[in-house]
Design a protein around this motif. Structure first.
Motif, PDB file in Angstrom:
ATOM      1  N   GLU A 211      41.081  46.126  28.277  1.00 34.55           N
ATOM      2  CA  GLU A 211      41.158  47.586  28.306  1.00 34.55           C
ATOM      3  C   GLU A 211      40.485  48.168  29.543  1.00 34.55           C
ATOM      4  N   ALA A 212      39.522  47.435  30.115  1.00 40.89           N
ATOM      5  CA  ALA A 212      38.780  47.947  31.263  1.00 40.89           C
ATOM      6  C   ALA A 212      39.628  47.941  32.525  1.00 40.89           C
ATOM      7  N   THR A 213      40.268  46.820  32.793  1.00 38.18           N
ATOM      8  CA  THR A 213      41.175  46.696  33.941  1.00 38.18           C
ATOM      9  C   THR A 213      42.485  46.118  33.412  1.00 38.18           C
ATOM     10  N   PRO A 214      43.356  46.965  32.883  1.00 35.09           N
ATOM     11  CA  PRO A 214      44.566  46.501  32.204  1.00 35.09           C
ATOM     12  C   PRO A 214      45.446  45.627  33.103  1.00 35.09           C
ATOM     13  N   PRO A 215      46.255  44.747  32.499  1.00 36.23           N
ATOM     14  CA  PRO A 215      47.086  43.834  33.257  1.00 36.23           C
ATOM     15  C   PRO A 215      47.925  44.456  34.390  1.00 36.23           C
ATOM     16  N   PRO A 216      48.462  45.690  34.229  1.00 38.02           N
ATOM     17  CA  PRO A 216      49.215  46.252  35.360  1.00 38.02           C
ATOM     18  C   PRO A 216      48.409  46.339  36.657  1.00 38.02           C
ATOM     19  N   MET A 217      47.087  46.463  36.557  1.00 39.42           N
ATOM     20  CA  MET A 217      46.267  46.495  37.767  1.00 39.42           C
ATOM     21  C   MET A 217      46.310  45.149  38.483  1.00 39.42           C
ATOM     22  N   SER A 218      46.259  44.072  37.713  1.00 39.72           N
ATOM     23  CA  SER A 218      46.316  42.741  38.317  1.00 39.72           C
ATOM     24  C   SER A 218      47.706  42.438  38.853  1.00 39.72           C
ATOM     25  N   VAL A 219      48.721  42.906  38.161  1.00 37.67           N
ATOM     26  CA  VAL A 219      50.092  42.726  38.656  1.00 37.67           C
ATOM     27  C   VAL A 219      50.246  43.413  40.011  1.00 37.67           C
ATOM     28  N   GLU A 220      49.744  44.631  40.114  1.00 42.85           N
ATOM     29  CA  GLU A 220      49.806  45.372  41.369  1.00 42.85           C
ATOM     30  C   GLU A 220      48.998  44.669  42.457  1.00 42.85           C
ATOM     31  N   LEU A 221      47.815  44.168  42.107  1.00 46.67           N
ATOM     32  CA  LEU A 221      46.968  43.482  43.077  1.00 46.67           C
ATOM     33  C   LEU A 221      47.656  42.232  43.612  1.00 46.67           C
ATOM     34  N   ALA A 222      48.176  41.414  42.721  1.00 44.51           N
ATOM     35  CA  ALA A 222      48.835  40.181  43.151  1.00 44.51           C
ATOM     36  C   ALA A 222      50.053  40.473  44.022  1.00 44.51           C
ATOM     37  N   ALA A 223      50.784  41.535  43.688  1.00 44.63           N
ATOM     38  CA  ALA A 223      51.967  41.885  44.475  1.00 44.63           C
ATOM     39  C   ALA A 223      51.590  42.378  45.866  1.00 44.63           C
ATOM     40  N   GLY A 224      50.422  42.984  46.006  1.00 42.86           N
ATOM     41  CA  GLY A 224      50.015  43.534  47.291  1.00 42.86           C
ATOM     42  C   GLY A 224      49.366  42.533  48.222  1.00 42.86           C
ATOM     43  N   LEU A 225      48.905  41.405  47.686  1.00 46.36           N
ATOM     44  CA  LEU A 225      48.274  40.388  48.516  1.00 46.36           C
ATOM     45  C   LEU A 225      49.329  39.452  49.107  1.00 46.36           C
ATOM     46  N   PRO A 226      49.192  39.062  50.371  1.00 40.34           N
ATOM     47  CA  PRO A 226      50.207  38.217  51.008  1.00 40.34           C
ATOM     48  C   PRO A 226      50.341  36.828  50.390  1.00 40.34           C
ATOM     49  N   ASP A 227      49.249  36.281  49.840  1.00 38.72           N
ATOM     50  CA  ASP A 227      49.273  34.910  49.322  1.00 38.72           C
ATOM     51  C   ASP A 227      48.509  34.871  48.004  1.00 38.72           C
ATOM     52  N   ALA A 228      49.194  35.221  46.920  1.00 38.37           N
ATOM     53  CA  ALA A 228      48.522  35.313  45.628  1.00 38.37           C
ATOM     54  C   ALA A 228      49.427  34.802  44.521  1.00 38.37           C
ATOM     55  N   ARG A 229      48.788  34.240  43.517  1.00 43.23           N
ATOM     56  CA  ARG A 229      49.492  33.890  42.284  1.00 43.23           C
ATOM     57  C   ARG A 229      48.810  34.632  41.139  1.00 43.23           C
ATOM     58  N   LEU A 230      49.571  34.912  40.083  1.00 45.74           N
ATOM     59  CA  LEU A 230      49.072  35.717  38.967  1.00 45.74           C
ATOM     60  C   LEU A 230      49.117  34.913  37.680  1.00 45.74           C
ATOM     61  N   LYS A 231      48.019  34.985  36.911  1.00 45.27           N
ATOM     62  CA  LYS A 231      47.964  34.345  35.606  1.00 45.27           C
ATOM     63  C   LYS A 231      47.452  35.363  34.583  1.00 45.27           C
ATOM     64  N   ILE A 232      48.214  35.580  33.523  1.00 45.10           N
ATOM     65  CA  ILE A 232      47.802  36.457  32.423  1.00 45.10           C
ATOM     66  C   ILE A 232      47.364  35.569  31.265  1.00 45.10           C
ATOM     67  N   ILE A 233      46.135  35.805  30.767  1.00 48.12           N
ATOM     68  CA  ILE A 233      45.528  34.918  29.779  1.00 48.12           C
ATOM     69  C   ILE A 233      45.716  35.505  28.384  1.00 48.12           C
ATOM     70  N   PRO A 234      46.494  34.853  27.539  1.00 48.53           N
ATOM     71  CA  PRO A 234      46.769  35.395  26.204  1.00 48.53           C
ATOM     72  C   PRO A 234      45.501  35.519  25.369  1.00 48.53           C
ATOM     73  N   GLY A 235      45.435  36.596  24.577  1.00 42.87           N
ATOM     74  CA  GLY A 235      44.380  36.763  23.594  1.00 42.87           C
ATOM     75  C   GLY A 235      43.019  37.132  24.138  1.00 42.87           C
ATOM     76  N   CYS A 236      42.891  37.324  25.445  1.00 41.61           N
ATOM     77  CA  CYS A 236      41.588  37.595  26.054  1.00 41.61           C
ATOM     78  C   CYS A 236      41.495  39.036  26.535  1.00 41.61           C
ATOM     79  N   ALA A 237      40.247  39.492  26.688  1.00 40.28           N
ATOM     80  CA  ALA A 237      39.992  40.822  27.224  1.00 40.28           C
ATOM     81  C   ALA A 237      39.372  40.687  28.612  1.00 40.28           C
ATOM     82  N   HIS A 238      38.264  41.395  28.877  1.00 37.36           N
ATOM     83  CA  HIS A 238      37.766  41.557  30.236  1.00 37.36           C
ATOM     84  C   HIS A 238      36.924  40.389  30.751  1.00 37.36           C
TER      85      HIS A 238
END
Length: 264
Positions: A211-238
């Motif tokens: 809830e503090a930094t919702p997944p869309p923030m990480s999606v946006e961050l990974a998309a904006g970085l030239p060399d990044a991979r994204l992992k969303i961790i099920p069942g976890c929070a911050h």
């Protein structure tokens, strides 16, 4: 073993031997938030876990988040002692790590950015303004429940009352002025225009229930970085490294370089 860095201003724990791996904690927690993963990491890395400026025995610094990032860059350089450091930041520590890497190119060979982003939405900014105002008017105790909800999903809180007592006590030890200054900085931060400058590989991670930094923030961050991979961790929070340490270690293990001690 604890040591002082950056001219004696930053206190840090140092564990193990090998390439330097620096772990930066979140705003609502402390360096103990890495206790569940540090023992495994120290088998392959020299793990450095600083207390961020104003936390624990590290001296506060004025000048906003940029000054915090500069102070930590000095600490990382000293701790790395000429080696290439890998920097992992969780929450506020992730924002510090990202800004540090932007302001000090070459400070890190790889970045692991867990549950952070490049900028908050307006509701996210308002949440920080509200927490700062409430803490000023009524003290940190008045927002402890809110802080814990931002760190951990309700089901996890119910299942781990012992850990939650510890995490509440850690939060209440936070310097209120340092907390409010960090809230103010995060409420105005926007690093999106700077992301294209980043040349180091990055692993962006986020708990799906954060809830503090919702997944869309990480999606946006990974998309904006030239060399990044994204992992969303099920069942976890911050703070996924506390909630699901085995999964967290598996995910970062695929990103961390092999070391002599790991492959021997």
């Amino acid at each position: 073993m604890d040591r002082l860095l950056a001219g004696g201003t930053v206190n840090a724990a140092e564990l193990g031997h090998g390439p330097p791996l620096v772990l930066l904690h979140s705003l609502l927690s402390d360096r103990a938030s890495f206790d569940a993963i540090a023992p495994e990491l120290q088998k392959s890395f020299r793990v450095i876990i600083p207390e961020l400026p104003g936390f624990g025995r590290s001296q506060a610094v004025s000048g906003g988040l940029a000054a915090v990032a500069d102070r930590m860059a000095e600490a990382v350089r000293e701790a790395a002692a000429g080696d290439h450091a890998i920097v992992l930041g969780n929450g506020y520590g992730g924002f510090v790590a990202l800004l540090m890497a932007i302001r000090h190119p070459g400070i890190a060979s790889r970045l692991i950015l867990a549950d952070c982003g490049a900028a908050f939405s307006e509701p996210g900014r308002e949440a920080f303004r509200n927490m700062a105002a409430a803490s000023k008017a009524k003290g940190l105790a008045a927002i402890t429940d809110v802080a814990m909800r931002r760190l951990f999903a309700p089901a996890f809180q119910d299942a781990r009352p012992d850990l939650m007592r510890d995490r509440r006590e850690a939060f209440l030890r936070t310097d209120p002025e340092v907390f409010r200054a960090a809230c103010d900085a995060l409420a105005t931060l926007d690093l999106r225009p700077e992301l294209a400058k980043m040349k180091v590989p990055a692993l962006v991670m986020v708990g799906e229930q954060d809830e503090a930094t919702p997944p869309p923030m990480s999606v946006e961050l990974a998309a904006g970085l030239p060399d990044a991979r994204l992992k969303i961790i099920p069942g976890c929070a911050h703070v996924p490294q506390l909630q699901a340490p085995k999964i967290f270690l598996e995910l970062i293990g695929d990103f961390l370089p092999a070391t002599n001690s790991a492959t021997a």
